[in-house]
Each structure stands twice: as structure tokens, then as C-alpha cells.
Scaffold this motif. Structure first.
Motif, short mmCIF file in Angstrom:
data_model
loop_
_atom_site.label_atom_id
_atom_site.label_comp_id
_atom_site.label_asym_id
_atom_site.label_seq_id
_atom_site.Cartn_x
_atom_site.Cartn_y
_atom_site.Cartn_z
N GLN A 101 -27.27 -32.54 -40.28
CA GLN A 101 -26.55 -33.43 -39.37
C GLN A 101 -25.45 -34.18 -40.11
O GLN A 101 -24.31 -34.26 -39.67
N ASP A 142 -32.96 -42.02 -25.25
CA ASP A 142 -33.67 -40.77 -25.50
C ASP A 142 -33.87 -40.48 -26.98
O ASP A 142 -34.37 -39.42 -27.35
N ASP A 192 -29.46 -35.17 -31.07
CA ASP A 192 -28.38 -34.27 -30.66
C ASP A 192 -28.99 -33.20 -29.76
O ASP A 192 -30.21 -33.16 -29.54
N SER A 193 -28.17 -32.32 -29.25
CA SER A 193 -28.66 -31.26 -28.38
C SER A 193 -29.43 -30.22 -29.18
O SER A 193 -29.30 -30.13 -30.42
N LYS A 194 -30.19 -29.40 -28.49
CA LYS A 194 -30.97 -28.34 -29.14
C LYS A 194 -30.06 -27.39 -29.91
O LYS A 194 -30.37 -27.00 -31.05
N GLU A 195 -28.93 -27.04 -29.32
CA GLU A 195 -28.02 -26.12 -29.98
C GLU A 195 -27.35 -26.77 -31.19
O GLU A 195 -27.11 -26.11 -32.21
N GLN A 196 -27.06 -28.07 -31.09
CA GLN A 196 -26.50 -28.78 -32.24
C GLN A 196 -27.52 -28.83 -33.38
O GLN A 196 -27.17 -28.61 -34.55
N HIS A 197 -28.78 -29.09 -33.04
CA HIS A 197 -29.81 -29.11 -34.08
C HIS A 197 -29.94 -27.75 -34.74
O HIS A 197 -30.12 -27.66 -35.96
N ARG A 226 -38.80 -33.95 -32.95
CA ARG A 226 -37.43 -33.46 -33.06
C ARG A 226 -37.33 -32.35 -34.09
O ARG A 226 -36.83 -31.26 -33.82
N ASP A 245 -37.66 -23.42 -32.91
CA ASP A 245 -36.53 -22.71 -32.31
C ASP A 245 -35.99 -21.66 -33.28
O ASP A 245 -35.72 -20.51 -32.90
#
Length: 557
Positions: free
Chosen positions: A91, A214, A229-234, A261, A268
């Protein structure tokens, strides 16, 4: 450079590869140096002479081994980093670099942040990382008023290199409803000037104002440096971090603060076939009840992603002056730092985890915090005797000689970060005076027969094991000054063990990883030069040529 993202082997005929033509440092019990190593499938089949390995290939494999000529380069076990924060590291790699090289002073920092704001118009946050106020020319934190020059209509946040806080602009404080009369949250601080006005600096639990409704709320179980952050960002952040770890030869990581998180992000990547580095997850202590309710009291997972234990915090960080020194800091006696738990509460957490058979890993820097851990382990092992519990003290920056002796007797493992004093050693001296010379006293651990284990704590330091090894050998800071006497140094062989087999043992993985021995998983690194033969001052400049995980080449320089 190339970074394959999946392991492709044929179960019918596992490939065989023979490595020869350079020294192979096994880091086994004898610290042997072999001439050849045979890998079949994802495991090491033989280590020894070329003739011995060829004979093993004829006996064990149906295929003729591919030969990899090391051309004089050195092969070592994959580096183990038992304390890091990969998702946070990924990140922060997308934030503005405000470290000492990129931003040596506050005007340069503000210029870099303003440039990022101009290049990213809109209302999104502008975030920077890596400053340490004692490395800035001004020798102080930036103020909220200075960050207001970057923007008064969007979040501006610069995180301290420690990860335990930083500075925000007035917009963040106003949006969160924080004023000069707002009380400090348990385990955190909104800092004020001599007139009681907010400076914009905040630490630990006070960082909860950045996460939104959140975001992750950790409370007094740990600092909240996790921004949602979003799932795709992670996914992108974790893949970026993974590439960095592999490029420095790190094949196994202990994630030292896993919440839902991080765990979701790892799952994923596993589902997509993209996780390559081995991850050992230390769940944050706020999840202890859930861990026990689910019955996760024994190792679960596989060789790629597994549960390792429980992460706790005793005190804060030396870099942010939140480590607990009841007598106060040298230049600010009123500033003592803090403990995350009352002693009885902390002991209860350790006893519960230990009694269930779990390993604990506790962040502790000051002698007071370290003693809190020692006393808790002493109580836990008295309540429920268990040999080889391997409870850890993360960082373990300033243990007294008496505490090191106690740790040896109790079997407590320190997990140190030499790069911390490479980057910020003078800052420790500024914070607490001459006792700071003993910061990370690796030589004293070796003398007391306490196994030395080293890690990066990325993103607090980049995951560069060779830099850590050099620093452990020389005790020299980034400015070239030696921190403390020679007795605090360790030799290169001990430092290599600290970043390989000792790291594996600290996570309970030494039967499969950490050294190059038959039947172990084939995780290893090819280096351009032998770190045990090179001059100490050049170890960190040795190139990582290739990184292999499970018998598959996953990084090539």
C-alpha cells in the motif's frame, strides 16, 4: 526481470535440476559448504558433491536432470523475514516517498505532496510515507498548518516511518470532529503544542480517524496503520509487495499483524494462483476469542499460507516516541510513551493463548515492556508447562543484560531488525540518550545462547536481508557511524543463520525450510557473490540473481 505467478510442475514426472559450479551454503547444523544440490519437484533430493547428486538423480528420478551452472555464484537458503507487513508495504509503495533521501527537509516534503495533489486532482487523499523527524533538516515533525498548504479540502497525511502515527492536515481533524478539547483515545494521542492547540501529529489508536466507518478498528490491541482499500487494490498492492520481497531473495514471510483485511487478501491471491511467497499469519490479539472459538489451536493451512500464532503489543515505537519509558524521553521528560494493556490484562491474554497451545509474538521495545512479556511467559509456563513454546518478543530493542539471561532460561525468542539502527540509530540516541547505543544488542544475545533472528518489519525498512546482514556485522548506521561497542556485533555466518534457519524456527517451519538439506522444500537464492567471503562493507551491494520457491524459479534479475 521476470516474476512468474504460479508453480507449474508435472505430477507424473517431477522435473529434476542439478545446481553446481559455485559454493552452496547449506546453513545446516555444521554450516556445510557443498559443491552441488539436486532438486526433484519441489524438494531438495541431495546435497553434496556433483557425483553424489548425479547418483541420487539416477536412483530417485526418471528424468535426466537439467544442469544449472552457478558460474561461481553462491547459492544460499531462501531468506526468511519473520516479521513484516506485506499488504501495508504494498500500500505504501503507492504513496508519496517522504523518506530521508527523497525529502531531506519539510519544504521538499511539501513540494512532493503538492505535486502529487496536482497530478491527482479531485477529492481523494494525498498520503506520504517514510519521514522520521530526526532525519529532517528541521529536526521536527511537519505541522498541520504546513500540510494545509498542500490542501485544505482533501485529506493530507504523512505517516511516520515507524508506522505508528504521523501528521494530518486540518481538514482531517475537522472532518473527524477533533478539537483542542478532544480527549485522547485509549492507546493513542492527538498531540498538542505548549498552548494546547492541535499540531496535527497523532499516534497509534488516534489514527482510527483515518480509516472511516468501514475501516479496521483495532483499539488498544495494536496501532491502526491499516487503511481500507478495495479488494482489487489490495490485490495489486500485495502483488507489488511480493515482487519486492522476491527481488531481495525473501521466500518466506511472517505477517506480524493479520486481521480480516490481510487474511482476505491472501486468500484472494491463493484462489487466483498468484501467491508465491510463503506466508505465516500472526492474527492480532483482538481476534484471540475468534481463534479459540474456531478451534484454531494447531497449525493449519499448507506450505504456502498457514496460521502461525497471536500478535500482541506491549508498548509503542521508539521512532514515534511511543515506546514506554516511565522516566520520560531525554528531551521531553513529560513524554513517556504508553503500554497497550494493563499488566494483568496482558498476562491474561498470553496465558490464554499459551494454555491453548498457541505461540505469541509481542511487540516490545523498552525494558519495562520487555519485562512485561517475560513475566507473562513465566506465568503462562507455570500455569501450563510446555517445552519449546517459542514465544517471541518482536523488536526487543533495549533488553537489559539480566532480561537477556531470563529470556535464555525461558526459551523466549527475540526477533530483531538491524535495519532500524542502520536507518535511525542516531534517533534512538536522541530519544533516550547513551542507553540507545545497545539498541538491538545481537552480540549479547549470541553470548547468552539466545538464538538471533532478524527481519525487516517492512515497510518500516525495505525487505533487504543483505542490508540487515551487513548492519548486524558492522553495527554501522546509514551515516557510517558505529552504534555501540564491538561486543554488540555478530559475524556474517551468524547473521546469515539469523535470516534463514533461525527465522524458520521462530515460525515453527524449520523442518521444511530455512536450510538446504534433503527432503526440505527447495526454497533458495542465487547471489552474485558469497556474503560470508565478501568484505563486510560490501555485503548489502551483492546482487540477488535468482530466487526459487518450491523448486521453481520465481525471480530473475
Amino acid at each position: 526481470m521476470s516474476f512468474p505467478t504460479s508453480h507449474e510442475t508435472s505430477p507424473a514426472a517431477p522435473p529434476a535440476t542439478l545446481f553446481l559450479g559455485g559454493p552452496i551454503r547449506t546453513v545446516d547444523a555444521q554450516d556445510s559448504v557443498a559443491e552441488a544440490m539436486l532438486v526433484i519437484g519441489n524438494r531438495i533430493a541431495a546435497v553434496g558433491t556433483p557425483e553424489e547428486c548425479r547418483a541420487a538423480a539416477r536412483e530417485l528420478s526418471t528424468s535426466v536432470p537439467e544442469v544449472v551452472d552457478l558460474q561461481g555464484r553462491t547459492l544460499v537458503p531462501g531468506f526468511v523475514d519473520p516479521h513484516a507487513h506485506p499488504l501495508m508495504y504494498g500500500q505504501l509503495l503507492s504513496w508519496v516517498d517522504c523518506g530521508p533521501v527523497a525529502a531531506p527537509d519539510i519544504p521538499t516534503m511539501l513540494e512532493r505532496l503538492a505535486r502529487a495533489a496536482a497530478e491527482n486532482p479531485g477529492d481523494g487523499p494525498i498520503r506520504g510515507y517514510g519521514y522520521e523527524h530526526r532525519n529532517l533538516a528541521e529536526q521536527r515533525h511537519p505541522s498541520r498548518q504546513e500540510l494545509d498548504t498542500v490542501s485544505t479540502t482533501r485529506e493530507v497525511y504523512v505517516m511516520n516511518a515507524s508506522g505508528h502515527g504521523g501528521v494530518v492536515n486540518s481538514f482531517v481533524l475537522d472532518t473527524a470532529g477533533i478539537g483542542s478539547d478532544t480527549p485522547n483515545p485509549p492507546g493513542g494521542t492527538f498531540f498538542r503544542d505548549s498552548e494546547g492547540e492541535l499540531t496535527g501529529e497523532l499516534s497509534d489508536a488516534a489514527c482510527d480517524i483515518l480509516t472511516g466507518e468501514d475501516g479496521v478498528k483495532l483499539g488498544h490491541h495494536g496501532p491502526n496503520f491499516h487503511l481500507a482499500d478495495s479488494k482489487e487494490q489490495h490485490r495489486g498492492q500485495l502483488l507489488h509487495a511480493q515482487r519486492e520481497f522476491l527481488s531481495h531473495g525473501v521466500t518466506m514471510i511472517g505477517d506480524a499483524q493479520v486481521t480480516k483485511r490481510e487474511f482476505a487478501a491472501y486468500l484472494d491471491l491463493v484462489e487466483r494462483g498468484e501467491l508465491v511467497t510463503r506466508i505465516n499469519a500472526y492474527f492480532l490479539s483482538s481476534l484471540l476469542d475468534e481463534v479459540l472459538q474456531l478451534g484454531l489451536v494447531d497449525r493449519f493451512g499448507d506450505s504456502l499460507l498457514s496460521f502461525a500464532g497471536i500478535k500482541l503489543y506491549a508498548d509503542g515505537t521508539l521512532g514515534g516516541w511511543t515506546a514506554y519509558f516511565p522516566e520520560g524521553y531525554r528531551d521531553d521528560p513529560c513524554r513517556t510513551g504508553s503500554l497497550y494493556h494493563e499488566p494483568a490484562e496482558y498476562r491474561s491474554l498470553v496465558v490464554r493463548a499459551h494454555s491453548a497451545g498457541l505461540q505469541t509474538a509481542t511487540h516490545a521495545q523498552s525494558p519495562t515492556a520487555i519485562q512485561l512479556v517475560i513475566d507473562a511467559v513465566k506465568e503462562a509456563t507455570a500455569v501450563s508447562p510446555r517445552a519449546d513454546h517459542r514465544h517471541r518478543i518482536e523488536h526487543c530493542g533495549l533488553p537489559t543484560p539480566e532480561q537477556i539471561t531470563e529470556m535464555a532460561g525461558l526459551g523466549i525468542l527475540p526477533v530483531n531488525q538491524p535495519q532500524h539502527y542502520f536507518n535511525w540509530g542516531p534517533g534512538v540516541l536522541d530519544a533516550i540518550g547513551s542507553p540507545g547505543e545497545r539498541f538491538n544488542p545481537l552480540g549479547e544475545f549470541v553470548a547468552a545462547a539466545v538464538p538471533v533472528t532478524m527481519s525487516s518489519d517492512a515497510p518500516v525498512a525495505d525487505p533487504r536481508p543483505l542490508e540487515a546482514i551487513q548492519t548486524a556485522v558492522t553495527r554501522k548506521t546509514r551515516s557510517g557511524v558505529q552504534l555501540g561497542p564491538d561486543g554488540l556485533k555478530i559475524d556474517a555466518a551468524a547473521a546469515l543463520r539469523a535470516h534463514t534457519i533461525n527465522g524458520a524456527r521462530a515460525m515453527g517451519r524449520e523442518k521444511d525450510l530455512g536450510s538446504l538439506e534433503p527432503q526440505k522444500l527447495a526454497d533458495f537464492v542465487i547471489l552474485a557473490e558469497d556474503p560470508l567471503a565478501a568484505p563486510a562493507e560490501r555485503i548489502s551491494s551483492i546482487d540477488v540473481v535468482e530466487t526459487w520457491v518450491g523448486g521453481t524459479r520465481v525471480y530473475t534479475r
